[in-house]
Motif scaffolding. Structure first.
Motif: not given
Length: 242
Positions: A136-141, A143-163
């Motif tokens: 969950p990083n704006e710069r990486m988002i 970057g994903a747009l810039a390389v032409g990705a249609d979607r991103i999938e957030f890696y939610t491991g940190p959310f689950a471990s801290q939930f």
């Protein structure tokens, strides 16, 4: 707003099958049952050592899946060939090392921009929806747009471990990144360690979330609840979002 779609990751089912060297449980039958019970997609992640989902599973599933078939993996040679030959509905690229136990971080879409742009081009030309695993990083988002990705999938491991300790704090960076991605116009998926305890809270705080991919927790729950009831409960979690 429509609830996020549930894509069931069948890697753990494949792992059980491979343990006895026979086609039991039958991955194709399980995929069809998941769809019959309401799942809106099927995901598998064949790794180079094929310790769970195998490359031949991609071909078998492509023949029968009626919802959406999502193939995850690191974009190495054989993986690229299989995806281009089968043309699943979606390919999700992860930055896993060949022997990695499970995914644990997203792409550096800026530092690996040239590589990702080259990898994505043939998928896009073949009409396959592309998604990149990201933190969950704006710069990486961006970057994903810039390389032409249609979607991103957030890696939610940190959310689950801290939930369990502080749900609001755990989800805050994902909510902010989700809003940023939605405003930027890129599609939003999420997955990793989402389960019956944290899914509704997560989805309620992810505006514009389109799909979750869930495997380990869902298959574990099915040992106790049965597959039909488990899928019903996961769909209920997503339908409970406001």
């Amino acid at each position: 707003m429509r609830p996020a779609r549930l894509s069931v990751n069948l890697n753990k089912v494949a792992l059980i099958r491979n343990g006895r060297g026979a086609n039991y449980p039958d991955l194709v039958k399980v995929a069809l049952d998941c769809e019959k019970f309401g799942a809106q997609g099927i995901t598998i992640h064949p790794r180079p050592d094929q310790r769970h989902a195998r490359y031949d599973d991609v071909y078998a599933l492509k023949e029968v899946v009626q919802t959406e078939l999502n193939i995850e993996g690191y974009p190495e040679g054989r993986f690229l060939e299989v995806v281009l030959e089968t043309k699943p509905h979606q390919v999700t690229l992860v930055p896993d090392a060949p022997g990695q136990l499970t995914s644990d971080h997203g792409w550096d879409t800026v530092g690996r921009a040239d590589f990702l742009k080259e990898i994505l081009a043939p998928f896009k030309a073949a009409g396959i929806r592309t998604s990149l695993f990201v933190d969950p990083n704006e710069r990486m988002i961006d970057g994903a747009l810039a390389v032409g990705a249609d979607r991103i999938e957030f890696y939610t491991g940190p959310f689950a471990s801290q939930f369990s300790g502080d749900p609001a704090r755990a989800v805050a960076p994902f909510t902010a990144a989700c809003r940023y991605a939605a405003s930027a116009g890129i599609g939003i998926n999420a997955g990793h360690d989402l389960n019956l305890h944290n899914l509704t809270f997560f989805a309620n705080n992810m505006p514009g979330l389109q799909e979750v991919s869930i495997g380990h927790a869902l298959v574990t729950d099915a040992l106790y609840l049965g597959l039909k009831e488990t899928i019903r409960q996961y769909l209920a979690c997503l339908s409970a979002t406001t």
